[in-house]
Design an enzyme around this catalytic site. Structure first.
Site, PDB file in Angstrom:
ATOM      1  N   ARG A   1       0.855  -1.189   0.000  1.00  0.00           N
ATOM      2  CA  ARG A   1       0.000   0.000   0.000  1.00  0.00           C
ATOM      3  C   ARG A   1       0.888   1.235   0.000  1.00  0.00           C
ATOM      4  O   ARG A   1       1.907   1.284   0.676  1.00  0.00           O
ATOM      5  CB  ARG A   1      -0.924   0.032   1.221  1.00  0.00           C
TER       6      ARG A   1
ATOM      7  N   HIS B   1      -1.196  -0.749  -9.797  1.00  0.00           N
ATOM      8  CA  HIS B   1      -1.786  -1.591  -8.745  1.00  0.00           C
ATOM      9  C   HIS B   1      -2.311  -2.915  -9.312  1.00  0.00           C
ATOM     10  O   HIS B   1      -3.494  -3.241  -9.187  1.00  0.00           O
ATOM     11  CB  HIS B   1      -2.919  -0.849  -8.022  1.00  0.00           C
TER      12      HIS B   1
END
Length: 318
Positions: free
Chosen positions: A233, A281
């Site tokens: 993250r 991502h």
């Protein structure tokens, strides 16, 4: 009661701005043909929703579903669900731990790590200059790779890196034992692990304890020229400090799949840096064909009055 004798009651609602609803519906209906599966835009009676398969749903999404019995996070990281104020009390939240996701993540980490270990970014820059620039490869064991986070995905990746002959250090909050990996645990060992890393791989969950964990001071502990790989993250890392250190050369390179803000704004300086590789991502995503089995199993378990597997501990954040 046998799960084969259970027919799920109610319907399942699907929400994701990134995943294809039709593909997920086909995969789930192959396992649970009697289950009604609705896109969030199709829900006419929220009271009829008993299960939710969702990725980053909007605020208040669950509040209008009074009969919700199970929430399935469409992925491994659950930070976007934990801490919400619309989660119904007592409704279990589970995450997907599909082996295909672990294999996909390990493949990405292996690619990114070997790319840095073999100085491929340096050769890419030489190619753009039209320059035949030789740099002698290092022995794999001479490259020290530190993996922060030794959960299911992190442990899998650490083992794959070790199989390549790299020197692998692992760090986690609680003790782990992985053959061939130098495992360390506890906050008191974190700075020492970082200081030894030629390549730092971030695979930690995002919790209140880990947010901003890799601040400027910790990033400065990396040896000059070290590479950073973040597949966890963006909020784990101080992005402004990381950018400064990449520009100054203290960080030699980075492979980044996650960011503090996603999508990464077009004017962010990271886009234009020769020593940074950016991906949107996608290091590991849930594969409908393989993940549907465990989702169906949990729906049947809850329908039969059993507790679901892979339940998230909201207090820990993972």
């Amino acid at each position: 009661m046998c799960e084969d004798d259970v027919t799920p009651s109610g319907a399942l609602v699907f929400y994701s701005e990134f995943d294809d609803f039709a593909t997920w519906r086909r995969a789930l209906q192959a396992r649970l043909p009697a289950l009604r599966i609705l896109h969030s835009s199709e829900v006419g009676d929220p009271a009829g929703i008993h299960y939710a398969l969702a990725w980053k749903p909007p605020a208040g999404f669950f509040a209008r579903m009074p009969n919700l019995r199970l929430i399935i996070n469409l992925g491994a990281g659950v930070d976007s669900l934990v801490g919400r104020d619309d989660l119904p009390a007592g409704v279990p939240v589970t995450r997907i731990t599909d082996p295909e996701m672990a294999r996909m993540m390990a493949g990405y980490v292996l690619f990114a790590t070997l790319r840095h270990a073999r100085d491929i970014p340096w050769f890419e820059q030489a190619q753009r200059r039209g320059q035949w620039a030789y740099r002698h490869p290092r022995a794999p064991a001479d490259t020290r790779v530190a993996v922060l986070g030794l959960g299911e995905l992190g442990a899998y990746a650490a083992r794959e890196l070790q199989r390549q002959g790299l020197t692998v250090l692992g760090w986690s909050r609680s003790p782990r034992d992985i053959e061939g990996v130098q495992c360390h645990a506890g906050m008191e060992t974190l700075d020492s692990v970082i200081a030894q890393a030629d390549i730092l791989v971030v695979m930690l969950p995002l919790t209140t304890q880990t947010r901003g964990l890799l601040d400027r001071q910790r990033l400065m502990r990396l040896p000059r020229g070290a590479a950073l790989v973040n597949v966890a993250r963006g909020a784990l890392v101080d992005q402004a400090a990381m950018t400064d250190l990449l520009q100054s050369g203290h960080l030699g390179a980075a492979t980044l799949d996650v960011f503090e803000r996603e999508p990464l704004p077009a004017d962010d300086p990271l886009w234009r840096m020769d020593n940074v590789l950016i991906t949107p991502h996608l290091a590991s995503v849930a594969i409908p064909a393989s993940a549907a089995a465990q989702i169906a199993d949990n729906i049947l378990r809850v329908s039969g009055g059993q507790a679901p597997l892979r339940q998230v501990d909201a207090g820990r954040g993972y």
